[in-house]
Design an enzyme around this catalytic site. Structure first.
Site, PDB file in Angstrom:
ATOM      1  N   ASP A   1       0.727  -1.058  -0.035  1.00  0.00           N
ATOM      2  CA  ASP A   1       0.211  -0.078  -0.008  1.00  0.00           C
ATOM      3  C   ASP A   1       0.758   1.340  -0.063  1.00  0.00           C
ATOM      4  O   ASP A   1       2.185   1.270   0.335  1.00  0.00           O
ATOM      5  CB  ASP A   1      -1.002   0.039   1.206  1.00  0.00           C
ATOM      6  CG  ASP A   1      -2.027  -0.622   1.053  1.00  0.00           C
ATOM      7  OD1 ASP A   1      -2.336  -1.144  -0.126  1.00  0.00           O
ATOM      8  OD2 ASP A   1      -2.887  -0.971   2.182  1.00  0.00           O
TER       9      ASP A   1
ATOM     10  N   LYS B   1      -3.505   3.249  -2.439  1.00  0.00           N
ATOM     11  CA  LYS B   1      -4.929   3.964  -2.414  1.00  0.00           C
ATOM     12  C   LYS B   1      -4.782   4.960  -1.444  1.00  0.00           C
ATOM     13  O   LYS B   1      -4.677   4.761  -0.251  1.00  0.00           O
ATOM     14  CB  LYS B   1      -6.077   2.852  -1.954  1.00  0.00           C
ATOM     15  CG  LYS B   1      -6.319   2.001  -2.709  1.00  0.00           C
ATOM     16  CD  LYS B   1      -6.761   0.648  -2.080  1.00  0.00           C
ATOM     17  CE  LYS B   1      -8.178   1.199  -1.443  1.00  0.00           C
ATOM     18  NZ  LYS B   1      -9.331   0.809  -2.218  1.00  0.00           N
TER      19      LYS B   1
ATOM     20  N   MET C   1      -8.664   8.537   8.980  1.00  0.00           N
ATOM     21  CA  MET C   1      -9.090   9.303   7.805  1.00  0.00           C
ATOM     22  C   MET C   1     -10.100  10.422   8.012  1.00  0.00           C
ATOM     23  O   MET C   1     -11.055  10.475   7.376  1.00  0.00           O
ATOM     24  CB  MET C   1      -9.363   8.088   6.936  1.00  0.00           C
ATOM     25  CG  MET C   1      -8.557   7.036   6.511  1.00  0.00           C
ATOM     26  SD  MET C   1      -9.502   5.780   5.521  1.00  0.00           S
ATOM     27  CE  MET C   1     -10.151   4.800   6.851  1.00  0.00           C
TER      28      MET C   1
HETATM   29  N1  SAH Z   1      -4.634  -0.135   8.691  1.00  0.00           N
HETATM   30  C1  SAH Z   1      -4.278   1.214   9.121  1.00  0.00           C
HETATM   31  C2  SAH Z   1      -5.127   2.320   8.811  1.00  0.00           C
HETATM   32  C3  SAH Z   1      -5.389   2.271   7.315  1.00  0.00           C
HETATM   33  S1  SAH Z   1      -6.606   3.715   6.981  1.00  0.00           S
HETATM   34  C4  SAH Z   1      -3.734   1.307  10.705  1.00  0.00           C
HETATM   35  O1  SAH Z   1      -4.203   0.350  11.436  1.00  0.00           O
HETATM   36  O2  SAH Z   1      -3.030   2.109  11.064  1.00  0.00           O
HETATM   37  C5  SAH Z   1      -5.342   5.104   6.750  1.00  0.00           C
HETATM   38  C6  SAH Z   1      -5.603   6.384   7.907  1.00  0.00           C
HETATM   39  O3  SAH Z   1      -4.668   5.581   9.095  1.00  0.00           O
HETATM   40  C7  SAH Z   1      -4.812   7.388   7.565  1.00  0.00           C
HETATM   41  O4  SAH Z   1      -5.811   8.279   7.054  1.00  0.00           O
HETATM   42  C8  SAH Z   1      -4.351   8.001   8.994  1.00  0.00           C
HETATM   43  O5  SAH Z   1      -5.668   8.327   9.824  1.00  0.00           O
HETATM   44  C9  SAH Z   1      -3.917   6.671   9.756  1.00  0.00           C
HETATM   45  N2  SAH Z   1      -2.431   6.385   9.408  1.00  0.00           N
HETATM   46  C10 SAH Z   1      -1.810   5.540   8.933  1.00  0.00           C
HETATM   47  N3  SAH Z   1      -0.545   5.707   9.187  1.00  0.00           N
HETATM   48  C11 SAH Z   1      -0.400   6.752   9.919  1.00  0.00           C
HETATM   49  C12 SAH Z   1       0.709   7.648  10.336  1.00  0.00           C
HETATM   50  N4  SAH Z   1       2.200   7.145  10.075  1.00  0.00           N
HETATM   51  N5  SAH Z   1       0.280   8.902  11.042  1.00  0.00           N
HETATM   52  C13 SAH Z   1      -0.529   9.128  11.226  1.00  0.00           C
HETATM   53  N6  SAH Z   1      -1.880   8.274  10.866  1.00  0.00           N
HETATM   54  C14 SAH Z   1      -1.548   7.323  10.045  1.00  0.00           C
END
Ligand code: SAH
Length: 280
Positions: A61, A83, A198
């Site tokens: 991803d 995405k 998000m």
């Molecule tokens: N599966 C992922 C989430 C995917 S949805 C998890 O468990 O973290 C994507 C969202 O995750 C982003 O819009 C943001 O809100 C959050 N996110 C993922 N990586 C991040 C990071 N390094 N810093 C801040 N927010 C993050």
């Protein structure tokens, strides 16, 4: 004291080598759905790291960083399935099809997803598709941004003095709008801490919905951008001022939002970026 460890992992005074350990076999024709963690490459699990070295095909991803990809089997075929909101991206159906096709071709397929694959990451959907096709799969959990990312900002997602419950919320649904199926009055009062993924795009309207549903406008709100990466940054405000913050265009993404009292511990616990003792 660690004698049993040495016996199990091979007699050596050096750090236990991963290839000597007894990880489950990565069988050809199967798919591992692996959580990469929030960003810093060290935050993947040992099992996920092992899988990266074994895989023939890696479908990754946008949130997976180059440092982690560099740890992969150099002979693996790397397929980008990024995405990111608002930009053209492969359809979920195409990604699933890629996994199925490569598994059917006898490859060891590793699906690498940011954070934890089952937390707002469509890991469940992909696993369902594999199950429908009778393709064997394993789920390798990861550190989710809403827990580990906050820890890097010095914010405990729970703390005995502040909250006994947490809500994880997505800031948009599959149509890209504020999620319609959310029971806002229930969410606003059910737990002292709400962690939102998000949520930047609709932050203003989400904050308004929470306040309209009874949440205090004085509640703390913190936004952690690029959590766990060297570019990590944090802004803090209140629910009442969230729309002003959201109107700013310079909040870097990805960003995780936390509403509730736990962000106050950051003043003392900001170990990563804060002050002269920061470990970075
Ligand atoms: N599966 C992922 C989430 C995917 S949805 C998890 O468990 O973290 C994507 C969202 O995750 C982003 O819009 C943001 O809100 C959050 N996110 C993922 N990586 C991040 C990071 N390094 N810093 C801040 N927010 C993050």
């Amino acid at each position: 004291m660690f004698g049993w460890l040495r016996r199990k992992f091979g007699k050596t005074d050096r750090f236990a080598r991963l290839d000597a350990t007894q990880f489950p076999r990565f069988a050809p024709g199967t798919v591992w759905l692996v959580g990469a963690g929030p960003g810093a490459p060290g935050l993947i699990s040992l099992l996920g790291y092992y899988g990266l070295g074994e895989a023939d095909t890696i479908v990754y991803d946008a949130l997976v960083g180059p440092d982690l990809l560099a740890m992969a089997n150099p002979r693996a075929e790397m397929i980008y399935a990024g995405k990111r909101g608002g930009k053209p991206s492969p359809k979920q159906a195409d990604i699933t099809l890629t996994l199925i096709e490569h598994a059917r071709a006898g490859k060891k397929v590793l699906r690498l997803k940011g954070g934890d694959p089952m937390m707002f990451g469509r890991g469940g959907e992909e696993a369902l598709a594999l199950a429908r096709e009778s393709i064997g799969f394993r789920i390798v959990p990861g550190i989710t941004a809403g827990v580990g990312g906050l820890a890097y900002a010095g914010i405990p997602v729970t703390h005995r003095d502040t909250n006994h419950a947490v809500i994880f919320l997505t800031g948009h649904d599959e149509k890209g709008g504020v999620p319609q199926a959310v029971d806002w009055p229930a969410v606003s009062t059910a737990a002292p801490v709400i962690v939102m993924y998000m949520a930047i795009k609709h932050l203003g309207s989400i904050a308004e919905k929470l306040v309209a549903a009874g949440r205090s406008p004085e509640d703390r709100l913190a936004v952690v951008s690029n959590a766990t990466l060297p570019s990590q940054s944090v802004v803090e405000t209140t629910l009442a001022d969230a729309s002003t913050l959201a109107a700013r265009t310079d909040i870097p993404t990805p960003a995780i939002v936390v509403v509730g009292p736990v962000s106050r511990y950051r003043q003392t616990l900001d170990w990563y970026t804060g002050g002269e003792n920061a470990l970075g």
